[in-house]
Design a protein around this motif. Sequence first.
Motif, mmCIF file in Angstrom:
data_model
loop_
_atom_site.group_PDB
_atom_site.id
_atom_site.type_symbol
_atom_site.label_atom_id
_atom_site.label_comp_id
_atom_site.label_asym_id
_atom_site.label_seq_id
_atom_site.Cartn_x
_atom_site.Cartn_y
_atom_site.Cartn_z
ATOM 1 N N PHE A 1 0.828 -1.205 0.000
ATOM 2 C CA PHE A 1 0.000 0.000 0.000
ATOM 3 C C PHE A 1 0.864 1.257 0.000
ATOM 4 O O PHE A 1 1.828 1.385 0.756
ATOM 5 N N GLY A 2 0.531 2.211 -0.902
ATOM 6 C CA GLY A 2 1.290 3.456 -0.994
ATOM 7 C C GLY A 2 0.533 4.505 -1.773
ATOM 8 O O GLY A 2 -0.657 4.355 -2.072
ATOM 9 N N GLY A 3 1.229 5.570 -2.132
ATOM 10 C CA GLY A 3 0.599 6.692 -2.805
ATOM 11 C C GLY A 3 0.005 6.360 -4.154
ATOM 12 O O GLY A 3 -0.922 7.037 -4.617
ATOM 13 N N ASP A 4 0.519 5.334 -4.824
ATOM 14 C CA ASP A 4 0.035 4.981 -6.166
ATOM 15 C C ASP A 4 -1.015 3.871 -6.144
ATOM 16 O O ASP A 4 -1.484 3.454 -7.208
ATOM 17 N N THR A 5 -1.393 3.396 -4.981
ATOM 18 C CA THR A 5 -2.389 2.328 -4.894
ATOM 19 C C THR A 5 -3.753 2.841 -5.366
ATOM 20 O O THR A 5 -4.185 3.929 -4.986
ATOM 21 N N THR A 6 -4.420 2.058 -6.195
ATOM 22 C CA THR A 6 -5.737 2.433 -6.711
ATOM 23 C C THR A 6 -6.742 2.582 -5.572
ATOM 24 O O THR A 6 -6.761 1.773 -4.641
ATOM 25 N N TYR A 7 -7.556 3.620 -5.651
ATOM 26 C CA TYR A 7 -8.567 3.843 -4.621
ATOM 27 C C TYR A 7 -9.864 4.304 -5.252
ATOM 28 O O TYR A 7 -9.903 4.742 -6.405
ATOM 29 N N GLY A 8 -10.952 4.216 -4.476
ATOM 30 C CA GLY A 8 -12.248 4.699 -4.944
ATOM 31 C C GLY A 8 -12.496 6.135 -4.524
ATOM 32 O O GLY A 8 -12.984 6.951 -5.301
ATOM 33 N N ILE A 9 -12.170 6.449 -3.266
ATOM 34 C CA ILE A 9 -12.346 7.788 -2.719
ATOM 35 C C ILE A 9 -11.118 8.146 -1.895
ATOM 36 O O ILE A 9 -10.604 7.306 -1.149
ATOM 37 N N MET A 10 -10.656 9.382 -2.037
ATOM 38 C CA MET A 10 -9.608 9.921 -1.177
ATOM 39 C C MET A 10 -10.126 11.216 -0.572
ATOM 40 O O MET A 10 -10.639 12.085 -1.278
ATOM 41 N N PHE A 11 -9.995 11.338 0.742
ATOM 42 C CA PHE A 11 -10.592 12.470 1.442
ATOM 43 C C PHE A 11 -9.716 12.875 2.618
ATOM 44 O O PHE A 11 -9.207 12.026 3.335
ATOM 45 N N GLY A 12 -9.525 14.181 2.797
ATOM 46 C CA GLY A 12 -8.816 14.644 3.978
ATOM 47 C C GLY A 12 -7.948 15.859 3.736
ATOM 48 O O GLY A 12 -7.745 16.295 2.597
ATOM 49 N N PRO A 13 -7.420 16.442 4.815
ATOM 50 C CA PRO A 13 -6.668 17.692 4.736
ATOM 51 C C PRO A 13 -5.267 17.518 4.161
ATOM 52 O O PRO A 13 -4.617 16.498 4.370
ATOM 53 N N ASP A 14 -4.836 18.548 3.444
ATOM 54 C CA ASP A 14 -3.494 18.571 2.843
ATOM 55 C C ASP A 14 -2.906 19.961 3.050
ATOM 56 O O ASP A 14 -3.534 20.970 2.711
ATOM 57 N N VAL A 15 -1.714 20.016 3.625
ATOM 58 C CA VAL A 15 -1.013 21.280 3.833
ATOM 59 C C VAL A 15 0.398 21.122 3.290
ATOM 60 O O VAL A 15 1.144 20.242 3.727
ATOM 61 N N CYS A 16 0.765 21.960 2.320
ATOM 62 C CA CYS A 16 2.125 21.927 1.779
ATOM 63 C C CYS A 16 2.440 23.297 1.200
ATOM 64 O O CYS A 16 1.912 23.670 0.145
ATOM 65 N N GLY A 17 3.270 24.063 1.902
ATOM 66 C CA GLY A 17 3.569 25.416 1.463
ATOM 67 C C GLY A 17 2.315 26.272 1.473
ATOM 68 O O GLY A 17 1.617 26.366 2.478
ATOM 69 N N THR A 18 2.012 26.858 0.329
ATOM 70 C CA THR A 18 0.811 27.702 0.234
ATOM 71 C C THR A 18 -0.450 26.896 -0.058
ATOM 72 O O THR A 18 -1.553 27.447 -0.043
ATOM 73 N N THR A 19 -0.306 25.600 -0.339
ATOM 74 C CA THR A 19 -1.462 24.742 -0.581
ATOM 75 C C THR A 19 -2.081 24.326 0.747
ATOM 76 O O THR A 19 -1.434 23.680 1.573
ATOM 77 N N ARG A 20 -3.321 24.720 0.946
ATOM 78 C CA ARG A 20 -4.049 24.359 2.163
ATOM 79 C C ARG A 20 -5.479 24.026 1.757
ATOM 80 O O ARG A 20 -6.266 24.929 1.505
ATOM 81 N N ARG A 21 -5.769 22.748 1.686
ATOM 82 C CA ARG A 21 -7.077 22.338 1.202
ATOM 83 C C ARG A 21 -7.458 20.983 1.768
ATOM 84 O O ARG A 21 -6.598 20.215 2.215
ATOM 85 N N THR A 22 -8.759 20.710 1.747
ATOM 86 C CA THR A 22 -9.254 19.385 2.068
ATOM 87 C C THR A 22 -9.540 18.673 0.755
ATOM 88 O O THR A 22 -10.408 19.102 -0.013
ATOM 89 N N HIS A 23 -8.796 17.628 0.490
ATOM 90 C CA HIS A 23 -8.973 16.900 -0.761
ATOM 91 C C HIS A 23 -10.263 16.093 -0.755
ATOM 92 O O HIS A 23 -10.603 15.443 0.238
ATOM 93 N N VAL A 24 -10.977 16.145 -1.860
ATOM 94 C CA VAL A 24 -12.104 15.252 -2.122
ATOM 95 C C VAL A 24 -11.892 14.738 -3.540
ATOM 96 O O VAL A 24 -12.046 15.477 -4.512
ATOM 97 N N ILE A 25 -11.510 13.490 -3.662
ATOM 98 C CA ILE A 25 -11.151 12.913 -4.958
ATOM 99 C C ILE A 25 -11.908 11.596 -5.145
ATOM 100 O O ILE A 25 -11.905 10.739 -4.261
ATOM 101 N N PHE A 26 -12.562 11.469 -6.295
ATOM 102 C CA PHE A 26 -13.289 10.254 -6.639
ATOM 103 C C PHE A 26 -12.642 9.621 -7.867
ATOM 104 O O PHE A 26 -12.326 10.312 -8.833
ATOM 105 N N ASN A 27 -12.475 8.308 -7.815
ATOM 106 C CA ASN A 27 -12.021 7.609 -9.011
ATOM 107 C C ASN A 27 -13.183 7.467 -9.982
ATOM 108 O O ASN A 27 -14.309 7.139 -9.592
ATOM 109 N N TYR A 28 -12.909 7.763 -11.274
ATOM 110 C CA TYR A 28 -13.938 7.702 -12.320
ATOM 111 C C TYR A 28 -13.585 6.558 -13.267
ATOM 112 O O TYR A 28 -12.761 6.709 -14.163
ATOM 113 N N PRO A 29 -14.162 5.355 -13.060
ATOM 114 C CA PRO A 29 -13.759 4.161 -13.817
ATOM 115 C C PRO A 29 -13.800 4.306 -15.336
ATOM 116 O O PRO A 29 -12.900 3.787 -16.017
ATOM 117 N N PRO A 30 -14.817 4.979 -15.943
ATOM 118 C CA PRO A 30 -14.808 5.062 -17.407
ATOM 119 C C PRO A 30 -13.553 5.697 -17.991
ATOM 120 O O PRO A 30 -13.162 5.400 -19.119
#
Length: 223
Positions: free
Chosen positions: A120-149
């Motif tokens: 398991f790692g950053g490149d592992t396939t997922y259906g949903i990714m959710f949660g806070p991300d802080v890196c430099g000026t980037t400050r956001r809560t990620h909401v990412i859905f995998n789109y199979p088509p």
Amino acid sequence: MRVLSAVPLLAAAVSAKVYFQEDFNDADWESRWVVPTKWKSESELGTWSHTAGKWYGDEDDKGIQTGPDARFFGLSAKMPDAINNKGKDLVISYSVKMEDRVDCGGSYIKLLPDMDQDSFGGDTTYGIMFGPDVCGTTRRTHVIFNYPPKDDNLLIKENVKVETDALAHLYTLHVKPDNTFEVRLSLSLTRTRTLISNPNPNPNSTRTLIPNSNPKPNPNTNP
């Protein structure tokens, strides 16, 4: 990065089945979670500690904390049953506390298909990714859905608020059967979205989701 996280919860509908719940309040939590050994070298991986943190209301109310800084962190646990939220609401909720200032780090939760937990790692396939991300000026809560088509991961178009103070905050993603979802931060509504407005989007724009509305936080809820 030092992040204390506790109580990940996956549930379909308000009164329906709880697929997964973890409070980390017992010393046996490590038997339920697998730290990947094939993702990064041992020197690149950080360690998890079982603690209530620097300050707390109840010293027995514990979570897991990352340490030291500048390391990779990941772990996974299997659910007893596969999720089927067809025609139902799906709720993902967990708390995060950033006790120390974070220069670059994320505290995501991912909903995954069956996979090799040791890899398991950053490149592992997922259906949903959710949660806070802080890196430099980037400050956001990620909401990412995998789109199979398109075999692609779709990001929401606009940033969703993230908290960077040293307090614990509850992050909640509510996916609804009408093809919309909500994001709540410490119970206050911060975003609603339509999952996708075009079933066959342009390949050059598949990495965005279409805004539905941008509601103000509910004044009747406590942040």
